[in-house]
Write a protein that holds these residues in place. Structure first.
Motif, PDB file in Angstrom:
ATOM      1  N   SER A   1     -81.030 -25.253  30.343  1.00  0.00           N
ATOM      2  CA  SER A   1     -81.626 -26.678  30.438  1.00  0.00           C
ATOM      3  C   SER A   1     -82.159 -26.980  31.807  1.00  0.00           C
ATOM      4  N   PRO A   2     -82.862 -27.927  31.845  1.00  0.00           N
ATOM      5  CA  PRO A   2     -83.560 -28.564  33.358  1.00  0.00           C
ATOM      6  C   PRO A   2     -82.545 -29.087  34.318  1.00  0.00           C
ATOM      7  N   GLY A   3     -81.154 -29.349  33.811  1.00  0.00           N
ATOM      8  CA  GLY A   3     -80.445 -29.958  34.613  1.00  0.00           C
ATOM      9  C   GLY A   3     -79.757 -29.481  35.770  1.00  0.00           C
ATOM     10  N   LEU A   4     -79.540 -28.180  36.004  1.00  0.00           N
ATOM     11  CA  LEU A   4     -78.941 -27.630  37.173  1.00  0.00           C
ATOM     12  C   LEU A   4     -78.737 -26.332  36.931  1.00  0.00           C
TER      13      LEU A   4
ATOM     14  N   PRO B   1     -82.293 -20.536  35.578  1.00  0.00           N
ATOM     15  CA  PRO B   1     -83.003 -19.530  36.379  1.00  0.00           C
ATOM     16  C   PRO B   1     -84.563 -20.411  36.410  1.00  0.00           C
ATOM     17  N   VAL B   2     -85.209 -20.464  35.399  1.00  0.00           N
ATOM     18  CA  VAL B   2     -86.541 -21.005  35.213  1.00  0.00           C
ATOM     19  C   VAL B   2     -86.556 -22.323  35.619  1.00  0.00           C
ATOM     20  N   ARG B   3     -85.677 -23.102  35.343  1.00  0.00           N
ATOM     21  CA  ARG B   3     -85.690 -24.709  36.198  1.00  0.00           C
ATOM     22  C   ARG B   3     -85.762 -24.503  37.549  1.00  0.00           C
TER      23      ARG B   3
ATOM     24  N   VAL C   1     -90.648 -26.754  30.269  1.00  0.00           N
ATOM     25  CA  VAL C   1     -91.579 -25.622  30.155  1.00  0.00           C
ATOM     26  C   VAL C   1     -92.926 -26.157  29.882  1.00  0.00           C
ATOM     27  N   GLU C   2     -92.908 -26.956  28.456  1.00  0.00           N
ATOM     28  CA  GLU C   2     -94.038 -27.262  27.877  1.00  0.00           C
ATOM     29  C   GLU C   2     -94.693 -28.461  28.954  1.00  0.00           C
ATOM     30  N   ARG C   3     -93.970 -29.237  29.530  1.00  0.00           N
ATOM     31  CA  ARG C   3     -94.281 -30.215  30.592  1.00  0.00           C
ATOM     32  C   ARG C   3     -95.203 -29.433  31.682  1.00  0.00           C
ATOM     33  N   PHE C   4     -94.570 -28.539  32.309  1.00  0.00           N
ATOM     34  CA  PHE C   4     -95.237 -27.821  33.303  1.00  0.00           C
ATOM     35  C   PHE C   4     -96.488 -27.229  32.453  1.00  0.00           C
ATOM     36  N   LEU C   5     -96.593 -26.600  31.337  1.00  0.00           N
ATOM     37  CA  LEU C   5     -97.935 -26.013  30.669  1.00  0.00           C
ATOM     38  C   LEU C   5     -99.052 -27.275  30.727  1.00  0.00           C
TER      39      LEU C   5
ATOM     40  N   ALA D   1     -95.525 -19.552  28.461  1.00  0.00           N
ATOM     41  CA  ALA D   1     -95.669 -20.203  27.220  1.00  0.00           C
ATOM     42  C   ALA D   1     -94.527 -19.082  26.294  1.00  0.00           C
ATOM     43  N   ARG D   2     -94.786 -17.712  26.503  1.00  0.00           N
ATOM     44  CA  ARG D   2     -94.040 -16.882  25.866  1.00  0.00           C
ATOM     45  C   ARG D   2     -92.417 -17.262  26.076  1.00  0.00           C
TER      46      ARG D   2
END
Length: 507
Positions: free
Chosen positions: A88-91, A94-96, A144-148, A166-167
């Motif tokens: 999740s994007p909280g903390l 890795p991708v966050r 990730v969708e918001r980034f895209l 996207a993948r």
């Protein structure tokens, strides 16, 4: 000849190379984390080798303690396989972390590694016997969708990285995920043992989850007495539920500009007062900035980002104005003192300016780091920094959050609480709003044990200070005490106690 401290620091930065670039340590600008199983096991083997040599290394006792902690904590994180269910994007995901840090550093030499990084993260998620919460997979995919959907960012350069993101998003959406009723580590394979090790590493103590749970309950009960005392001065009532109601509804921000102005004024006030309480002070002031609009949905409500060693980038207190008009203005000053001055900015910048090894300057020891941040929230009251009793209620509000963390983190990960049980506990015992509660709970689920460090560290710093005051009596020098705590960098709490005891006996 490379010292064992330097060797350990090399492994630490291989574990987190973007951090090296953030603080301006050269040598890692062309690297990203290697999240493959082989990569993690390779790092683990290097750390086990270091632990086997630490006692005969010739390093001083403090350095040996830091080496042991850093090696053991990374091994614990690798063994817990958190990368396989932290999305999740909280903390901590890795991708966050990649999306947050990429705009802050030179990414030109490492952007070609992003597709490999994303595939490694996806591979760990696909091939595991543990899963994230379903809601966390969905929130990670939405991030990730918001980034895209955003305009191409400078750090991406000419590379076409969006298809790889996207993948990864599709992988998140395809994960089966856990239900909210099985939120904690205790529901995962080896979860109980992994959590016990994480508790040890985050607190640097021998506290058991049960002991920390009871400590949190006792602290919450004591805070209610302080709420009643200050509430009677502010509103003429000592009824705690009524005080909570008013804090949630009566003292909200009019707009985000007022929020920013309050934070800037609080930091400036603390900087003016700091020379009376600290001998060592950072040369650079701390900048206060609003989180960029595109990141506000996923960024924490406030956080500090280290300055670069060469002065090319200042320390920044990032303030997220999301939902400002629904948030209590009582929290403004206490958060500024925690994140900026006399909190993390002063703490980290002073350590970075010493002659300590890089290991000692940049060690990740949460009980010390976050314990200091929480200690300074009460120190700020001692320094006369709070502008009103309303602001002191904010200090109590964050105290309650951190005490509640002891209850909720252990409840989730050791005692099998559902996510809703954790939400209900914070709703009843803190003045946090619903969005804040949900954000905090998701953070605790994804980073087991980290939330315990704050209050455990604060209580220990207060204890060693009280002990030093008792030993030295009228000779106690608070500036010298604070300098001692800061100039040694992050250390395990037991080591801090030994340093303070030696200092006070000499005094």
């Amino acid at each position: 000849m490379t010292s064992l401290s330097d060797e350990t620091f090399q492994v630490m930065m291989d574990w987190n190379p973007v951090f090296a670039s953030l603080v301006g340590v050269p040598g890692w600008d062309d690297r990203l984390e290697d999240h493959s199983v082989d990569g993690h096991q390779g790092l683990r083997a290097r750390l086990v080798d270091i632990l086997g040599r630490v006692d005969e290394s010739g390093e001083d006792p403090v350095a040996r303690a830091v080496i042991r902690h850093q090696a053991e904590s990374i091994i614990t994180e690798i063994d817990a396989r958190l990368v396989e269910h932290t999305v999740s994007p909280g903390l901590g995901a890795p991708v966050r972390n990649l999306l947050e840090m990429a705009p802050q550093v030179d990414f030109s030499q490492r952007r070609h590694l992003v597709p490999r990084f994303l595939e490694q993260a996806a591979e760990r998620l696909r091939n595991t016997d543990r899963r994230p919460l379903r809601r966390h997979a969905e929130s990670g995919a939405a991030h990730v969708e918001r980034f895209l959907a955003s305009p191409k960012q400078e750090w991406e350069g000419d590379a076409d990285l969006r298809p790889a993101f996207a993948r990864f998003r599709e992988v998140l959406l395809e994960l089966p995920g856990r239900v909210d009723e099985q939120a904690g580590l205790c529901w995962l394979p080896e979860g109980e043992a992994n959590y016990a090790k994480l508790v040890r590493d985050y607190t640097t103590t021998s506290y058991t989850p049960a002991e920390l749970h009871r400590l949190g309950l006792d602290l919450i009960a004591g805070l209610r007495e302080e709420y009643a005392e200050i509430g009677s001065r502010v509103w003429g009532t000592s009824d705690v539920p009524e005080i909570f109601r008013r804090l949630r509804t009566d003292l909200l921000w009019a707009n985000e500009n007022d929020m920013l102005t309050s934070a800037v004024e609080a930091v400036a006030r603390a900087e003016r007062e700091a020379p009376k309480w600290f001998g060592r002070l950072p040369e650079a002031r701390c900048e206060v900035r609003l989180v960029p609009e595109n990141d506000r949905e996923t960024a924490p409500l406030a956080y500090y980002m280290d300055a670069a060693l060469d002065g090319s980038r200042p320390g920044v207190y990032w303030l997220n104005p999301l939902g400002a008009t629904e948030r209590s203005r009582t929290l403004s000053e206490v958060v500024a003192f925690h994140e900026a001055v006399p909190g993390h900015h002063l703490q980290l910048t002073v350590a970075a300016g010493t002659d300590l090894s890089n290991l000692r300057k940049f060690a990740f020891i949460e009980a010390y780091l976050e314990g200091w941040g929480l200690y300074t929230e009460r120190l700020a009251d001692e320094m006369g920094l709070y502008s009103s009793d309303e602001a002191r209620l904010g200090m109590l509000g964050l105290d309650a959050m951190r005490a509640g963390r002891l209850v909720v983190d252990t409840g989730l990960h050791a005692f099998g609480w559902s996510r809703q049980q954790a939400v209900d506990y914070l709703r009843e015992n803190t003045v946090m709003t619903e969005p804040e509660i949900n954000s905090e709970i998701d953070r605790y689920i994804e980073t087991p044990g980290q939330a315990l460090a704050y209050m455990v560290g604060r209580l220990e710093i207060q204890r060693v200070r009280a002990d030093a005051e008792a030993r030295t009596g009228s000779r106690f020098d608070v500036k010298a005490f604070h300098d001692l705590v800061l100039e040694n960098g992050a250390v395990p709490l037991s080591t801090l106690g030994e340093l303070v005891t030696t200092w006070s006996e000499r005094a």
